[in-house]
Motif scaffolding. Structure first.
Motif, short mmCIF file in Angstrom:
data_model
loop_
_atom_site.label_atom_id
_atom_site.label_comp_id
_atom_site.label_asym_id
_atom_site.label_seq_id
_atom_site.Cartn_x
_atom_site.Cartn_y
_atom_site.Cartn_z
N THR A 1 27.02 -3.10 -8.18
CA THR A 1 26.98 -3.45 -9.59
C THR A 1 26.79 -2.21 -10.46
OG1 THR A 1 24.61 -3.77 -9.41
CG2 THR A 1 25.97 -5.75 -9.28
N GLY A 2 27.25 -2.31 -11.69
CA GLY A 2 26.94 -1.35 -12.74
C GLY A 2 27.30 0.09 -12.44
N LYS A 3 26.62 0.98 -13.12
CA LYS A 3 26.90 2.41 -12.98
C LYS A 3 26.22 2.95 -11.73
CE LYS A 3 28.12 3.64 -17.53
NZ LYS A 3 27.94 4.34 -18.76
N PRO A 4 26.70 4.09 -11.23
CA PRO A 4 26.06 4.70 -10.06
C PRO A 4 24.57 4.93 -10.32
CG PRO A 4 28.08 5.83 -10.58
CD PRO A 4 27.87 4.85 -11.68
N LYS A 5 23.80 4.83 -9.25
CA LYS A 5 22.35 5.03 -9.42
C LYS A 5 21.93 6.34 -8.79
CE LYS A 5 22.18 1.60 -5.82
NZ LYS A 5 23.57 1.25 -5.94
N TYR B 1 16.38 6.92 -9.75
CA TYR B 1 15.80 7.67 -10.86
C TYR B 1 15.70 6.84 -12.13
CZ TYR B 1 14.46 11.52 -13.79
OH TYR B 1 13.75 12.32 -14.63
N GLY B 2 14.49 6.80 -12.67
CA GLY B 2 14.26 6.14 -13.96
C GLY B 2 14.27 4.63 -13.91
N ASP B 3 14.42 4.04 -12.73
CA ASP B 3 14.54 2.58 -12.67
C ASP B 3 14.13 2.10 -11.27
OD1 ASP B 3 15.18 -0.06 -12.96
OD2 ASP B 3 17.25 0.27 -13.61
N HIS B 4 12.82 2.03 -11.06
CA HIS B 4 12.34 1.66 -9.73
C HIS B 4 12.72 0.23 -9.36
CE1 HIS B 4 10.07 2.38 -6.13
NE2 HIS B 4 9.37 1.28 -6.32
N GLU B 5 12.75 -0.61 -10.37
CA GLU B 5 13.09 -2.02 -10.12
C GLU B 5 14.51 -2.14 -9.53
OE1 GLU B 5 11.49 -4.59 -9.86
OE2 GLU B 5 12.94 -6.24 -10.12
N ARG B 6 15.38 -1.28 -9.98
CA ARG B 6 16.75 -1.31 -9.45
C ARG B 6 16.76 -0.96 -7.97
NH1 ARG B 6 22.05 1.82 -11.60
NH2 ARG B 6 23.54 0.55 -10.43
N CYS B 7 15.90 -0.04 -7.59
CA CYS B 7 15.77 0.33 -6.18
C CYS B 7 15.30 -0.88 -5.38
CB CYS B 7 14.79 1.49 -6.04
SG CYS B 7 14.35 1.90 -4.34
N ARG B 8 14.31 -1.58 -5.93
CA ARG B 8 13.77 -2.74 -5.22
C ARG B 8 14.83 -3.83 -5.08
NH1 ARG B 8 11.76 -7.61 -5.65
NH2 ARG B 8 12.32 -7.78 -7.84
N THR B 9 15.49 -4.15 -6.19
CA THR B 9 16.45 -5.26 -6.10
C THR B 9 17.66 -4.89 -5.24
OG1 THR B 9 17.37 -4.56 -8.21
CG2 THR B 9 15.88 -6.42 -8.27
N THR B 10 18.09 -3.64 -5.30
CA THR B 10 19.28 -3.27 -4.54
C THR B 10 19.02 -3.24 -3.03
OG1 THR B 10 19.87 -1.84 -6.38
CG2 THR B 10 21.16 -1.58 -4.38
N TYR B 11 17.89 -2.68 -2.64
CA TYR B 11 17.70 -2.42 -1.21
C TYR B 11 16.63 -3.26 -0.52
CZ TYR B 11 20.21 1.74 -2.74
OH TYR B 11 21.12 2.58 -3.30
N PHE B 12 15.66 -3.76 -1.30
CA PHE B 12 14.50 -4.37 -0.66
C PHE B 12 14.29 -5.84 -1.02
CE2 PHE B 12 13.89 0.18 -0.79
CZ PHE B 12 13.50 0.46 0.52
N GLY C 1 32.32 1.81 -6.06
CA GLY C 1 31.97 0.42 -6.37
C GLY C 1 33.14 -0.27 -7.05
N THR C 2 33.48 -1.48 -6.58
CA THR C 2 34.61 -2.19 -7.20
C THR C 2 34.31 -2.47 -8.67
OG1 THR C 2 33.71 -4.25 -6.38
CG2 THR C 2 35.45 -3.27 -5.08
N ALA C 3 33.05 -2.79 -8.99
CA ALA C 3 32.68 -3.11 -10.37
C ALA C 3 32.91 -1.91 -11.29
CB ALA C 3 31.22 -3.55 -10.44
N GLU C 4 32.62 -0.73 -10.75
CA GLU C 4 32.83 0.49 -11.52
C GLU C 4 34.31 0.69 -11.86
OE1 GLU C 4 31.48 4.68 -10.18
OE2 GLU C 4 30.68 3.20 -8.78
N VAL C 5 35.18 0.48 -10.84
CA VAL C 5 36.61 0.66 -11.06
C VAL C 5 37.12 -0.41 -12.04
CG1 VAL C 5 38.87 0.89 -9.96
CG2 VAL C 5 36.82 1.58 -8.73
N GLU C 6 36.62 -1.63 -11.88
CA GLU C 6 37.03 -2.70 -12.82
C GLU C 6 36.64 -2.33 -14.25
OE1 GLU C 6 35.12 -6.08 -11.09
OE2 GLU C 6 36.49 -6.11 -9.38
#
Ligand code: WTA
Length: 643
Positions: free
Chosen positions: A264-268, A475-486, A525-530
Motif C-alpha cells: 500500500t501507499g508510498k515506499p516506507k 521512519y516517522g511512522d511506527h504504527e505503519r511498521c506494526r500494521t505492515t509486519y506485526f 508495489g502494484t499500488a505505487e504503479v497504479e
C-alpha cells in the motif's frame, strides 16, 4: 563472557552435524549465542543487556547499553595487521579505463577525510543525509563517512526519478544531499545532479549538496547550496587533520534508512540500528559464504539496494574482506563482461541475482566458454526465487559443478540473510534456499495464523523470534511498521512471502503473497504503479498485476481505463510509460498496457485481481468463480483484449 574457542566454533562451521548443533544452541540459548557472536566485533563499551523484545508494539532492542561505531569494526580494527590488504577493488563502467584499488588504510583515510568534509558542511550526529550516487568507491566512502559521524544515511538507487527522491528526502527531512554530476551505466549517461535539482524544488530542508565529479556533464551549481566534493576535500587537506574520531553511538541508535515498496501507499523507510545490524551482517556474511581472509568476493548489486548496504558496504568490511565493486552493467560492452571481471581479479566468490543469470544465459554458452573461471569456489544468488534452469546453468557453466550455490533468502527488513545454505556444509537442492541460518526461527502459518507443522507443507512465511538485523521501525511512522509486519499474525513477523517446506524440512520461497512485484529482483508495489499511471491526464483508473517474464522473473502488466485516449493507442501507451518513469523511475515502467472499458469489480467495489492475474498470465481457460462480479460482461472484453 563467552570464551574464544566457542566464538571460533560458531563462526566457522565445518560440518552439517555441527550446523545442527549450533542451530539448536542458537534457538535454545539465543542471548548467549548472539552475545558470543557480538564479542567478535569492536565495541567502545560492551552491552548491559543482550535482548529485550515484544512483537506487539513492536519493540526490539539488541545489545542495550552497548556503545560502538560500526566503522571501527569495518575499518580501524583491520589497520594494524591488514592495513595494506585491498578492501575495495573498483571496476569502472568502461573496461578501457583504469580500475582502482583501495586498501583498508586508504579507505579509512578517505572515510575520515570525507567525514570531516561533512562536518565542515554542517552535518551532525542524527542528521539525515540523502545519497544519490553512481557505483564508484566514493559512494561507499560517503556511506561510511555518514556512519563515522553518526549521521543517518538514506541512499536512493540511481534509477529513481526526481519525484521519488523528493518523497524520500521529505519523509526523512534530510538536510544534506551527496550526489555526482552524472553516472555511466553501459552506454548511457544519467544526469544525477540535474535530477537532484528537480527534486530539490520540493525540498526546503536541504541546505547543502555535495557533488562528486564523474561524468563532467555541465551542472547547475547554486551559490550557497552546492559545493564540489573535490574542492571540499582540498579544504580539509589544508586544514591538515586527516583523522576523524568515530562518533560514539548507542547500539540502538539509527544507522540508516532505506526505502522499500509494500502493498500500500508510498515506499516506507525501513530503519536499521547500529549494533544489531553490524553483528548480523558481519556474522551472516562470514557464515553463509564461509569467508576466509584473502578470498576475493564480488557482489554485483548496487549499493542503492539492501544487498549493497549489507553485503558490499558493511558485512564484508567487518570481516576484513576484499570486495570487487562494479560501476557498470553485466552486458556492457559485451555480454561476457561479468566473466571478464571474474577472470581479471581472480574472483573466488560471485554473488549475483537470478535475473542477471537468466539474461546472461540467453546469450548462449559461447560467451562463457573461453573465459577462465577457475578462480571461482563459491556462488551466491539473491533477490527472487531462482528457477531450476538458471540454477543448473549457474552451477554447470559458471561453477563447473565445483561451487556451492548459496541461495540467500532475505529482505530489506531483515537486514541480512535469513534462510540460506552454508557453503560446503549444507547439502544443496536446486531452487531451495534450504535451511535457516543459526539464530533464525521461521515458521509457516495458514491464512488464520495457525502454525502449519510438519514437512511437505505450504504456507505463509513468518519469523517467530527476533534476530539482531531486523528492522526496528519505519521512519516517522511506527504504527505503519506494526500494521505492515506485526499485525497480520499475532506475535509473528510476517515476511509477505509464500513458502513451501519439503519432506526434509528444506525451505523454498515461492514468491510474494501480497501485492508486491519482484521485477528483475527489484521490489515494486502494484499500488505505487497504479497511482503513477492514474496521474496521466486521460486515465480514469488502472489495475497492475505481475506476469511471468523469462528474464525479469516478473513483468508489469497494467489494465487501464482510458476513455479519452489518443486515436493511436501506441502513443497513449508511451505517454503512460513516460508518466510512470517520471513519477517513480524507469524501473517501474509497465511492460504491457491493455486498455479496457472497465475493471472487474465485486459489488462492494473491490477489484478482483485474481482474474486480472490469470489474464496477464495468459491462462483464461479457468477464471474461477465470477458470479460475485458487478458486471460479468467486463471479463469477456478483458479476455479478448489480452496482450
Ligand atoms: C524476494 C532483497 C526467493 C522475496 C534481499 C523477498 C527471494 C523480497 C530471495 C525482498 C531468494 C529475496 N529466493 N525470493 N533467495 N531473496 N527474495 O527487500 O520475495 O529487495 O520478500 O531484499 O525478494 O526484496 P528486497
Amino acid at each position: 563472557m563467552t570464551n574464544l574457542r566457542y566464538q571460533f566454533k560458531i563462526m566457522k562451521i565445518t560440518s552439517f552435524d555441527q550446523y545442527k548443533q549450533v542451530y539448536k544452541h542458537s534457538v535454545e540459548q539465543p542471548e548467549e549465542f548472539w552475545a558470543g557472536i557480538a564479542e567478535t566485533f569492536q565495541w567502545k563499551k560492551k552491552w548491559d543487556k543482550v535482548l529485550e523484545w515484544n512483537f506487539k508494539e513492536p519493540n526490539v532492542k539488541w545489545f542495550q547499553g552497548g556503545k560502538l561505531n560500526i566503522t571501527e569494526s569495518c575499518l580501524d580494527r583491520h589497520l594494524e595487521k591488514d592495513g595494506d590488504r585491498a578492501a575495495i577493488i573498483w571496476e569502472p563502467n568502461d573496461p578501457k579505463d583504469e580500475h582502482r584499488v583501495l586498501t583498508y588504510k586508504q579507505l579509512h583515510e578517505k572515510v575520515c577525510q570525507f567525514a570531516n568534509v561533512l562536518k565542515n558542511n554542517g552535518a551532525k550526529k542524527g542528521d539525515r543525509i540523502c545519497i544519490y550516487m553512481p557505483m564508484v568507491p566514493e559512494l561507499a566512502i560517503a556511506v561510511l563517512a555518514c556512519a563515522r559521524i553518526g549521521a543517518i544515511h538514506s541512499v536512493v538507487f540511481g534509477g529513481f526519478s526526481a519525484q521519488s527522491i523528493a518523497d524520500r528526502i521529505q519523509d526523512a527531512s534530510c538536510n544534506i544531499v551527496i550526489t555526482a554530476d552524472g553516472s555511466f551505466r553501459g552506454n548511457k549517461e544519467v544526469p544525477l545532479k540535474s535530477i537532484i535539482d528537480d527534486a530539490l524544488v520540493q525540498c526546503p530542508t536541504v541546505e547543502r549538496t555535495i557533488v562528486l565529479t564523474r561524468t563532467r556533464t555541465p551542472v547547475a551549481m547554486i551559490k550557497g547550496r552546492d559545493v564540489w566534493w573535490e574542492d571540499e576535500i582540498k579544504k580539509v587537506e589544508t586544514q591538515g587533520n586527516p583523522s576523524c574520531p568515530a562518533e560514539e553511538m548507542d547500539a540502538e541508535d539509527m544507522l540508516f534508512i532505506l526505502y522499500t515498496s509494500g502493498s500500500t501507499g508510498k515506499p516506507k523507510g525501513v530503519v536499521h540500528t547500529c549494533g544489531g545490524y553490524m553483528v548480523y551482517t558481519g556474522y551472516t556474511f562470514k557464515t553463509a559464504f564461509q569467508y576466509e581472509p584473502g578470498e576475493v568476493y564480488f557482489c554485483t548489486a548496487d549499493i542503492g539496494w539492501i544487498t549493497g548496504h549489507s553485503y558490499i558496504a558493511y558485512g564484508p568490511l567487518t570481516q576484513g574482506a576484499t570486495s570487487v565493486m562494479f560501476e557498470g552493467i553485466p552486458t556492457y560492452p559485451s555480454p561476457g563482461r561479468l566473466w571478464e571481471i571474474v577472470e581479471k581479479f581472480k574472483v573466488n566468490i560471485l554473488y549475483t541475482a537470478p535475473t542477471a543469470i537468466r539474461s546472461l544465459m540467453s546469450f548462449g554458452d559461447d560467451v562463457v566458454k573461453n573465459k577462465d573461471l577457475s578462480s571461482l569456489t563459491k556462488l551466491g544468488s539473491v533477490g527472487e526465487p531462482i528457477n531450476e534452469e538458471a540454477w543448473h546453468w549457474f552451477d554447470e557453466k559458471i561453477g563447473h559443478g565445483n561451487c556451492p550455490i548459496i541461495d540467500t533468502w532475505w529482505q530489506t527488513e531483515t537486514g541480512g540473510f535469513m534462510i540460506s545454505p552454508i557453503a560446503n556444509v549444507t547439502p544443496l537442492k536446486p531452487s531451495f534456499a534450504t535451511l535457516p541460518l543459526p539464530g533464525v526461527q521461521p515458521i509457516l502459518v495458514d491464512e488464520y495464523g495457525k502454525e502449519i507443522e510438519g514437512n511437505g507443507v505450504n504456507g505463509n512465511l513468518c519469523i517467530k523470534f527476533p534476530w539482531p538485523g531486523m528492522l526496528r521501525t519505519t521512519y516517522g511512522d511506527h504504527e505503519r511498521c506494526r500494521t505492515t509486519y506485526f499485525s497480520a499474525y499475532e506475535n509473528l513477523y510476517f515476511t509477505g512471502d509464500g513458502c513451501m517446506r519439503d519432506e526434509n524440512g528444506y525451505y523454498r520461497i515461492t514468491g510474494r503473497v501480497d501485492d508486491v512485484l519482484n521485477v528483475s529482483g527489484h521490489r515494486i508495489g502494484t499500488a505505487e504503479v497504479e497511482n503513477a499511471i492514474n496521474m496521466h491526464s486521460s486515465v480514469v483508473e488502472s489495475a497492475v498485476v505481475g506476469y511471468p517474464h523469462d528474464i525479469k522473473g516478473q513483468g508489469v502488466y497494467a489494465f487501464v481505463v482510458c476513455p479519452n485516449k489518443h486515436e493511436d493507442d501506441e502513443l497513449t501507451r508511451k505517454d503512460i510509460v513516460m508518466t510512470v518513469a517520471r513519477i517513480i523511475g524507469a524501473i517501474a515502467k509497465p511492460d504491457k498496457i491493455q486498455f479496457v472499458s472497465g475493471l472487474p469489480k465485486t459489488r462492494s467495489g473491490k477489484i478482483m485481481r485474481r482474474i486480472l492475474r490469470k489474464v496477464a498470465e495468459g491462462d483464461t481457460s479457468n477464471l474461477g468463480d465470477t458470479s460475485t462480479l458487478l458486471d460479468p460482461a467486463v471479463v469477456d472484453e478483458i479476455k479478448t483484449g489480452a496482450l
